[in-house]
Design an enzyme around this catalytic site. Structure first.
Site, PDB file in Angstrom:
ATOM      1  CG  ASP A   1     -24.828  12.631  26.783  1.00 34.99           C
ATOM      2  OD1 ASP A   1     -25.238  13.831  26.892  1.00 34.99           O
ATOM      3  OD2 ASP A   1     -24.077  12.217  26.191  1.00 34.99           O
TER       4      ASP A   1
HETATM    5  N1  URA Z   1     -19.959  14.184  24.621  1.00 40.40           N
HETATM    6  C1  URA Z   1     -20.896  13.377  24.754  1.00 40.40           C
HETATM    7  O1  URA Z   1     -21.352  12.719  24.090  1.00 40.40           O
HETATM    8  N2  URA Z   1     -21.671  13.076  25.881  1.00 40.40           N
HETATM    9  C2  URA Z   1     -21.168  13.840  27.008  1.00 40.40           C
HETATM   10  O2  URA Z   1     -21.822  13.484  28.188  1.00 40.40           O
HETATM   11  C3  URA Z   1     -20.138  14.923  27.059  1.00 40.40           C
HETATM   12  C4  URA Z   1     -19.838  14.969  25.971  1.00 40.40           C
END
Ligand code: URA
Length: 243
Positions: free
Chosen positions: A103
């Site tokens: 993310d």
């Molecule tokens: N899980 C998440 O919620 N975000 C990420 O970036 C990676 C795994």
């Protein structure tokens, strides 16, 4: 492969720039100066040199990045900076892409490569490559959560996760944990905690398969994988030969 293409692919300049270098007799193939840009060379067999320096041919690039927050795991975006924007020209001309997504606000280990086959193996649900995350959680993480994650939890869209291994580092009003999962659903770690009524406030990926985030890399820094790391990765796809 055409000689001008090989040199250009290896970062010696545009095709036009490479042709100018060649015109000056600066390029040799197996010891002979070659001025014809269309000359075919076999990168595996022919020895190409520029002013006596051997030109090492490689097809693929494998980079470990310590992804900073605020940057997208994408190759391009019209609004936000992407992880590829953080690379230099030497890396970018290989056209690497991130293997999977973190993310925008997540930090940590991100692999970038132009090796589609390896990326496919790493992301394949069949391989179940484990990934470990460090997270700070708003809420008290309990042994019940550990048990629930081990059984698999139900996400907001009804998906039942595979077992996750939760290690509680510190449990209080705010907790610190490590979670290892073998899947990569959208926002998976955040949604797993939502499923047990808690909120992830900080997330960092520490490992992906055999790769561990090199803590010498500061946020936004990257380096090529070592030969050993690469060998470990290649084991995930036994049919894969290093290219
Ligand atoms: N899980 C998440 O919620 N975000 C990420 O970036 C990676 C795994």
């Amino acid at each position: 492969m055409r000689l001008d293409k090989l040199l250009s692919n290896m970062g010696y300049g545009s095709r036009k720039e490479v042709r100018q270098i060649m015109k000056k007799g600066m390029i040799r193939v197996n010891g002979e100066a070659v001025k014809d840009p269309a000359q075919h060379v076999d990168p595996e067999k022919d020895a190409v040199s520029l002013l006596g320096e051997e030109v090492i041919y490689k097809k693929h690039i494998y980079l470990m990045m310590h992804k900073p927050p605020g940057v997208l795991s994408a190759t391009e975006d019209h609004r936000d900076r992407t992880v590829v924007d953080l690379l230099g020209n030497d890396e970018r001309h290989f056209e690497p892409f991130p293997v999977g997504r973190l993310d925008k606000d997540t930090e940590g280990l991100l692999l970038l490569t132009n090796d589609g086959q390896l990326a496919h193996s790493l992301l394949s649900p069949k391989k179940g490559v484990p990934k470990t995350y460090f997270a700070k959680i708003d809420g008290r993480v309990t042994d019940e959560d550990t048990e629930a994650f081990l059984q698999g939890v139900t996400l907001d869209d009804g998906y039942e996760t595979k077992p996750g291994i939760l290690k509680i580092i510190h449990s209080d009003e705010f907790s610190e944990i490590e979670l290892t999962i073998t899947e990569g659903k959208f926002h998976q770690v955040k949604r797993m905690f939502e499923a047990v009524g808690k909120t992830v406030v900080y997330l960092k990926r520490l490992t992906m398969g055999p790769l561990e985030l090199d803590e010498n890399l500061k946020l936004g820094e990257f380096r090529e994988l070592t030969e050993e790391e690469l060998q470990q990765l290649m084991k995930l796809d036994s049919s894969k030969q290093k290219g």
